[in-house]
Design a protein around this motif. Sequence first.
Motif, PDB file in Angstrom:
ATOM      1  N   GLN A  13      39.122  92.795  37.727  1.00 40.25           N
ATOM      2  CA  GLN A  13      38.722  92.221  36.443  1.00 40.25           C
ATOM      3  C   GLN A  13      38.516  90.716  36.519  1.00 40.25           C
ATOM      4  OE1 GLN A  13      41.866  93.370  33.819  1.00 40.25           O
ATOM      5  NE2 GLN A  13      41.252  95.508  33.746  1.00 40.25           N
ATOM      6  N   HIS A  14      39.141  90.064  37.483  1.00 46.49           N
ATOM      7  CA  HIS A  14      39.086  88.606  37.579  1.00 46.49           C
ATOM      8  C   HIS A  14      38.656  88.184  38.985  1.00 46.49           C
ATOM      9  CE1 HIS A  14      41.241  88.456  33.771  1.00 46.49           C
ATOM     10  NE2 HIS A  14      42.093  89.334  34.272  1.00 46.49           N
ATOM     11  N   LYS A  15      37.469  88.536  39.362  1.00 51.81           N
ATOM     12  CA  LYS A  15      36.988  88.261  40.717  1.00 51.81           C
ATOM     13  C   LYS A  15      36.910  86.760  41.016  1.00 51.81           C
ATOM     14  CE  LYS A  15      34.333  92.496  41.202  1.00 51.81           C
ATOM     15  NZ  LYS A  15      34.917  93.165  42.313  1.00 51.81           N
ATOM     16  N   LYS A  16      36.417  85.983  40.064  1.00 48.42           N
ATOM     17  CA  LYS A  16      36.277  84.549  40.294  1.00 48.42           C
ATOM     18  C   LYS A  16      37.651  83.893  40.439  1.00 48.42           C
ATOM     19  CE  LYS A  16      33.747  80.551  38.636  1.00 48.42           C
ATOM     20  NZ  LYS A  16      32.838  80.034  37.618  1.00 48.42           N
ATOM     21  N   VAL A  21      42.138  81.620  43.846  1.00 51.70           N
ATOM     22  CA  VAL A  21      43.520  81.744  44.333  1.00 51.70           C
ATOM     23  C   VAL A  21      43.521  81.859  45.852  1.00 51.70           C
ATOM     24  CG1 VAL A  21      45.548  83.264  44.363  1.00 51.70           C
ATOM     25  CG2 VAL A  21      44.458  82.677  42.197  1.00 51.70           C
ATOM     26  N   ALA A  22      42.639  82.674  46.402  1.00 54.55           N
ATOM     27  CA  ALA A  22      42.561  82.832  47.850  1.00 54.55           C
ATOM     28  C   ALA A  22      42.166  81.508  48.507  1.00 54.55           C
ATOM     29  CB  ALA A  22      41.559  83.925  48.209  1.00 54.55           C
ATOM     30  N   PHE A  23      41.214  80.795  47.932  1.00 55.45           N
ATOM     31  CA  PHE A  23      40.789  79.503  48.475  1.00 55.45           C
ATOM     32  C   PHE A  23      41.933  78.499  48.472  1.00 55.45           C
ATOM     33  CE2 PHE A  23      39.222  75.210  47.464  1.00 55.45           C
ATOM     34  CZ  PHE A  23      38.570  74.933  48.657  1.00 55.45           C
TER      35      PHE A  23
END
Length: 51
Positions: A13-16, A21-23
């Motif tokens: 639901q929150h891909k962006k 977060v991963a970055f």
Amino acid sequence: MSFCQPCRNWVGQHKKAARWVAFLLLLSLFFTLLGQFTTPINAIGFCKVYP
């Protein structure tokens, strides 16, 4: 690696936000490792960056 179902739903639901977060996690890991392998900077005009 498999994630729990609620985590998969949230990422879906929150891909962006998940990319950000991963970055930020990778950036934090990079600077942590950089601090482990470099010497502290103690020169005029620089603060001591690493403890």
